[in-house]
Design a protein around this motif. Structure first.
Motif, PDB file in Angstrom:
ATOM      1  N   ASN A  57      32.688  85.702   2.876  1.00 65.87           N
ATOM      2  CA  ASN A  57      33.626  86.140   3.906  1.00 65.87           C
ATOM      3  C   ASN A  57      33.149  85.709   5.285  1.00 65.87           C
ATOM      4  OD1 ASN A  57      36.016  87.718   4.844  1.00 65.87           O
ATOM      5  ND2 ASN A  57      34.406  88.836   5.917  1.00 65.87           N
ATOM      6  N   ALA A  58      31.883  85.932   5.583  1.00 62.43           N
ATOM      7  CA  ALA A  58      31.351  85.551   6.897  1.00 62.43           C
ATOM      8  C   ALA A  58      31.473  84.046   7.102  1.00 62.43           C
ATOM      9  CB  ALA A  58      29.898  85.996   7.037  1.00 62.43           C
ATOM     10  N   ALA A  59      31.141  83.273   6.083  1.00 63.63           N
ATOM     11  CA  ALA A  59      31.242  81.820   6.196  1.00 63.63           C
ATOM     12  C   ALA A  59      32.679  81.391   6.462  1.00 63.63           C
ATOM     13  CB  ALA A  59      30.722  81.154   4.929  1.00 63.63           C
ATOM     14  N   LYS A  60      33.616  82.005   5.772  1.00 59.87           N
ATOM     15  CA  LYS A  60      35.037  81.668   5.955  1.00 59.87           C
ATOM     16  C   LYS A  60      35.517  82.050   7.345  1.00 59.87           C
ATOM     17  CE  LYS A  60      39.670  82.491   4.225  1.00 59.87           C
ATOM     18  NZ  LYS A  60      40.515  83.169   3.272  1.00 59.87           N
ATOM     19  N   ARG A  61      35.172  83.249   7.790  1.00 62.50           N
ATOM     20  CA  ARG A  61      35.641  83.723   9.097  1.00 62.50           C
ATOM     21  C   ARG A  61      35.052  82.870  10.217  1.00 62.50           C
ATOM     22  NH1 ARG A  61      39.878  84.682   8.331  1.00 62.50           N
ATOM     23  NH2 ARG A  61      40.020  85.327  10.490  1.00 62.50           N
ATOM     24  N   ILE A  62      33.793  82.450  10.091  1.00 62.95           N
ATOM     25  CA  ILE A  62      33.181  81.568  11.089  1.00 62.95           C
ATOM     26  C   ILE A  62      33.960  80.268  11.151  1.00 62.95           C
ATOM     27  CG2 ILE A  62      31.142  80.165  11.612  1.00 62.95           C
ATOM     28  CD1 ILE A  62      29.473  82.516  10.348  1.00 62.95           C
ATOM     29  N   SER A  63      34.265  79.715  10.003  1.00 59.51           N
ATOM     30  CA  SER A  63      35.011  78.462   9.945  1.00 59.51           C
ATOM     31  C   SER A  63      36.378  78.606  10.604  1.00 59.51           C
ATOM     32  CB  SER A  63      35.156  78.019   8.486  1.00 59.51           C
ATOM     33  OG  SER A  63      35.810  76.783   8.411  1.00 59.51           O
ATOM     34  N   VAL A  64      37.057  79.680  10.314  1.00 58.12           N
ATOM     35  CA  VAL A  64      38.380  79.923  10.904  1.00 58.12           C
ATOM     36  C   VAL A  64      38.265  80.102  12.415  1.00 58.12           C
ATOM     37  CG1 VAL A  64      40.287  81.582  11.034  1.00 58.12           C
ATOM     38  CG2 VAL A  64      39.419  80.870   8.802  1.00 58.12           C
ATOM     39  N   LEU A  65      37.339  80.921  12.863  1.00 57.83           N
ATOM     40  CA  LEU A  65      37.205  81.208  14.284  1.00 57.83           C
ATOM     41  C   LEU A  65      36.758  79.996  15.085  1.00 57.83           C
ATOM     42  CD1 LEU A  65      35.672  84.766  13.999  1.00 57.83           C
ATOM     43  CD2 LEU A  65      37.879  84.199  15.006  1.00 57.83           C
ATOM     44  N   GLU A  66      36.002  79.120  14.443  1.00 57.28           N
ATOM     45  CA  GLU A  66      35.581  77.903  15.132  1.00 57.28           C
ATOM     46  C   GLU A  66      36.632  76.800  15.036  1.00 57.28           C
ATOM     47  OE1 GLU A  66      31.686  77.122  13.476  1.00 57.28           O
ATOM     48  OE2 GLU A  66      30.729  78.306  15.048  1.00 57.28           O
ATOM     49  N   GLY A  67      37.745  77.113  14.386  1.00 54.13           N
ATOM     50  CA  GLY A  67      38.848  76.164  14.315  1.00 54.13           C
ATOM     51  C   GLY A  67      38.696  75.103  13.253  1.00 54.13           C
ATOM     52  N   ASN A  68      37.806  75.332  12.291  1.00 48.24           N
ATOM     53  CA  ASN A  68      37.577  74.350  11.237  1.00 48.24           C
ATOM     54  C   ASN A  68      38.448  74.570  10.013  1.00 48.24           C
ATOM     55  OD1 ASN A  68      35.529  73.178  12.790  1.00 48.24           O
ATOM     56  ND2 ASN A  68      34.056  74.672  12.044  1.00 48.24           N
ATOM     57  N   GLN A  69      39.181  75.687   9.996  1.00 46.14           N
ATOM     58  CA  GLN A  69      39.975  76.024   8.833  1.00 46.14           C
ATOM     59  C   GLN A  69      41.177  76.848   9.286  1.00 46.14           C
ATOM     60  OE1 GLN A  69      37.712  77.847   5.677  1.00 46.14           O
ATOM     61  NE2 GLN A  69      39.478  78.886   4.882  1.00 46.14           N
ATOM     62  N   ALA A  70      42.292  76.664   8.668  1.00 44.65           N
ATOM     63  CA  ALA A  70      43.487  77.449   8.987  1.00 44.65           C
ATOM     64  C   ALA A  70      43.333  78.865   8.476  1.00 44.65           C
ATOM     65  CB  ALA A  70      44.717  76.808   8.370  1.00 44.65           C
ATOM     66  N   LEU A  71      44.031  79.795   9.125  1.00 41.41           N
ATOM     67  CA  LEU A  71      44.019  81.175   8.670  1.00 41.41           C
ATOM     68  C   LEU A  71      44.586  81.240   7.282  1.00 41.41           C
ATOM     69  CD1 LEU A  71      45.255  82.987  11.881  1.00 41.41           C
ATOM     70  CD2 LEU A  71      42.977  83.066  10.934  1.00 41.41           C
TER      71      LEU A  71
END
Length: 71
Positions: A57-71
Motif C-alpha cells: 500500500n505504501a509503495a502504491k500510494r507513493i507512486s500515485v502521489l509522485e505522479g508515477n501511477q494513476a489513481l
C-alpha cells in the motif's frame, strides 16, 4: 472525513507509541492524504516503506502521489 482532526491526533500518537511500526506510519499517511497534505502523506508513506519494505500500500500510494501511477 468528519473527524479528521481527531484521526490525525490519534495516528500521530500512534507513531509516537509505536515508532517502529510501518503500519502506524501507513495509517498516518492515509490521514494526511485525506486532508490533502501531500507532503505529509509522502513523508509518512516513505517512512512506512522504510520500516516495512513489503508494504504494498505504501509503495502504491507513493507512486500515485509522485505522479508515477494513476489513481
Amino acid at each position: 472525513e468528519k473527524n479528521t482532526r481527531a484521526a490525525l491526533a490519534i495516528f500521530k500518537l500512534n507513531v509516537v507509541l509505536y515508532p517502529n511500526s510501518g503500519n502506524a506510519y501507513d495509517s498516518l499517511g492515509g490521514v494526511h492524504e485525506i486532508i490533502d497534505d501531500k507532503a505529509g502523506a509522502l513523508a509518512n508513506y516513505k517512512k512506512s516503506l522504510a520500516l516495512d519494505p513489503q508494504n504494498k500500500n505504501a509503495a502504491k500510494r507513493i507512486s500515485v502521489l509522485e505522479g508515477n501511477q494513476a489513481l
